[in-house]
Design a protein around this motif. Structure first.
Motif, PDB file in Angstrom:
ATOM      1  N   TYR A   1       0.858  -1.197   0.000  1.00 10.49           N
ATOM      2  CA  TYR A   1       0.000   0.000   0.000  1.00 10.49           C
ATOM      3  C   TYR A   1       0.888   1.239   0.000  1.00 10.49           C
ATOM      4  O   TYR A   1       1.865   1.318   0.746  1.00 10.49           O
ATOM      5  CB  TYR A   1      -0.893   0.009   1.243  1.00 10.49           C
ATOM      6  CG  TYR A   1      -1.724   1.258   1.428  1.00 10.49           C
ATOM      7  CD1 TYR A   1      -3.062   1.287   1.039  1.00 10.49           C
ATOM      8  CD2 TYR A   1      -1.183   2.403   2.008  1.00 10.49           C
ATOM      9  CE1 TYR A   1      -3.841   2.440   1.218  1.00 10.49           C
ATOM     10  CE2 TYR A   1      -1.943   3.554   2.187  1.00 10.49           C
ATOM     11  CZ  TYR A   1      -3.274   3.562   1.797  1.00 10.49           C
ATOM     12  OH  TYR A   1      -4.035   4.693   1.981  1.00 10.49           O
TER      13      TYR A   1
ATOM     14  N   THR B   1      -2.958   0.636  10.077  1.00  8.24           N
ATOM     15  CA  THR B   1      -4.236   0.767   9.381  1.00  8.24           C
ATOM     16  C   THR B   1      -4.019   1.635   8.145  1.00  8.24           C
ATOM     17  O   THR B   1      -3.298   2.628   8.217  1.00  8.24           O
ATOM     18  CB  THR B   1      -5.282   1.417  10.322  1.00  8.24           C
ATOM     19  OG1 THR B   1      -5.461   0.555  11.439  1.00  8.24           O
ATOM     20  CG2 THR B   1      -6.618   1.604   9.630  1.00  8.24           C
TER      21      THR B   1
ATOM     22  N   SER C   1     -13.069   3.570   3.869  1.00  8.10           N
ATOM     23  CA  SER C   1     -12.895   2.271   4.500  1.00  8.10           C
ATOM     24  C   SER C   1     -11.455   2.097   4.939  1.00  8.10           C
ATOM     25  O   SER C   1     -10.552   2.741   4.406  1.00  8.10           O
ATOM     26  CB  SER C   1     -13.317   1.145   3.552  1.00  8.10           C
ATOM     27  OG  SER C   1     -12.368   0.992   2.541  1.00  8.10           O
ATOM     28  N   GLU C   2     -11.271   1.260   5.920  1.00 10.76           N
ATOM     29  CA  GLU C   2      -9.919   1.039   6.438  1.00 10.76           C
ATOM     30  C   GLU C   2      -9.594  -0.452   6.470  1.00 10.76           C
ATOM     31  O   GLU C   2     -10.480  -1.283   6.621  1.00 10.76           O
ATOM     32  CB  GLU C   2      -9.751   1.671   7.804  1.00 10.76           C
ATOM     33  CG  GLU C   2     -10.884   1.384   8.783  1.00 10.76           C
ATOM     34  CD  GLU C   2     -10.777   2.219  10.054  1.00 10.76           C
ATOM     35  OE1 GLU C   2     -10.972   3.439   9.976  1.00 10.76           O
ATOM     36  OE2 GLU C   2     -10.466   1.634  11.103  1.00 10.76           O
ATOM     37  N   THR C   3      -8.307  -0.739   6.290  1.00  8.07           N
ATOM     38  CA  THR C   3      -7.843  -2.122   6.260  1.00  8.07           C
ATOM     39  C   THR C   3      -6.658  -2.253   7.198  1.00  8.07           C
ATOM     40  O   THR C   3      -5.805  -1.358   7.246  1.00  8.07           O
ATOM     41  CB  THR C   3      -7.358  -2.498   4.835  1.00  8.07           C
ATOM     42  OG1 THR C   3      -8.386  -2.151   3.907  1.00  8.07           O
ATOM     43  CG2 THR C   3      -7.038  -3.962   4.715  1.00  8.07           C
TER      44      THR C   3
END
Ligand SMILES: [Zn+2]
Ligand SMILES: [Zn+2]
Length: 275
Positions: free
Chosen positions: A34, A258, A269-271
């Motif tokens: 990411y 996160t 949205s969070e991952t």
């Protein structure tokens, strides 16, 4: 280990050096899963009363968006697994006219990730020595923390609270480090405030570690679990000190970073990226 970097500047920042393509190339080379570019958006300077002691080039948002899209397209074409996201670092000001401008922009332009940053105290960027002229350590650091606390109530969307401790970076004081014991009440209000609002506390490795280990331990003790990693790279230094930082965070008890993005309907949205 999965690498994620949520705070990266490109040449669209006044103080950034790299084109977007150089940043994505480095991210691929280092195997990041990411990456968010988060160039500076300084509405505090543009529409507020903050002043820069040097000429400051404001971001061309349309050009920044185009360059990001080109970068994302190029990655998609070659089937890269890198999640490349579009972010911004918004310079906080308590002035209403500044906050209204951010509100208006963030309604129109949906960033995957917004970093909420305090760079100015009493109108001057604490990166530069003039911000400290005739000001005591207690006054500067106290005023800085008050602004960080105010920034939590910014009326616009943000995901990450950036580099707590930035005021100390170029501070001229004999005792530079800002400790919990200096302002326990202010730190408690900030850390609890971040947790209550569901925001992520940034772990910033650009210079020294911000916040300090001591503050990270407090955050954990209060129940804070949401962390964002930011190298704050201005010239292709993605995931700087990542392993060393993760080792420390693990030792404290943290288990993940996160990351943020927007869905097709604009919802945030969070991952979790486990260590
Ligand atoms: Zn910053
Ligand atoms: Zn930055």
């Amino acid at each position: 280990m999965m690498y994620a970097d949520s705070h990266v500047h490109t040449a669209f920042s006044s103080d950034g050096k790299d084109p977007v393509s150089a940043v994505t190339a480095e991210a691929e080379r280092k195997g990041l899963c990411y990456l968010a570019t988060t160039d500076h958006l300084d509405y505090d300077l543009k529409f507020g009363h903050n002043r820069s002691p040097i000429p400051w080039k404001h971001i061309d948002l349309a050009a920044y968006r185009r360059a990001w899209e080109e970068g994302a397209d190029a990655l998609a074409k070659k089937g890269s697994p890198l999640k490349f996201r579009f972010g911004i670092e918004a310079g906080f000001s308590p002035e209403k006219q500044v906050q209204d401008k951010y509100l208006e922009l963030f309604d129109r332009m949906r960033f995957d990730v917004v970093i909420n940053s305090v760079h100015f105290v009493n109108g001057w960027d604490v990166y530069f020595p003039n911000a400290f002229f005739f000001k005591s350590r207690r006054r500067m650091y106290g005023d800085y923390l008050d602004l960080v606390l105010q920034s939590l109530d910014a009326p616009y969307h943000y995901d990450i609270v950036a580099h707590i401790g930035y005021v100390t970076r170029n501070a001229p004081y004999k005792k530079k480090v800002l400790e919990y014991a200096d302002f326990p009440d202010k730190f408690d209000a900030i850390l609890h405030g971040i947790i209550e609002r569901g925001k992520a506390l940034e772990v910033n490795t650009h210079t020294t570690l911000f916040p300090t280990e001591e503050i990270l331990r407090k955050y954990y003790a209060y129940g804070g679990r949401k962390l964002s990693f930011g190298s704050d790279s201005h010239h292709a230094e993605l995931c700087k000190d990542y392993q060393k930082t993760v080792a420390l965070l693990k030792e404290i008890g943290f288990t993940e970073f996160t990351v943020f993005e927007r869905g097709v309907n604009g919802e945030s949205s969070e991952t979790a990226i486990p260590f």
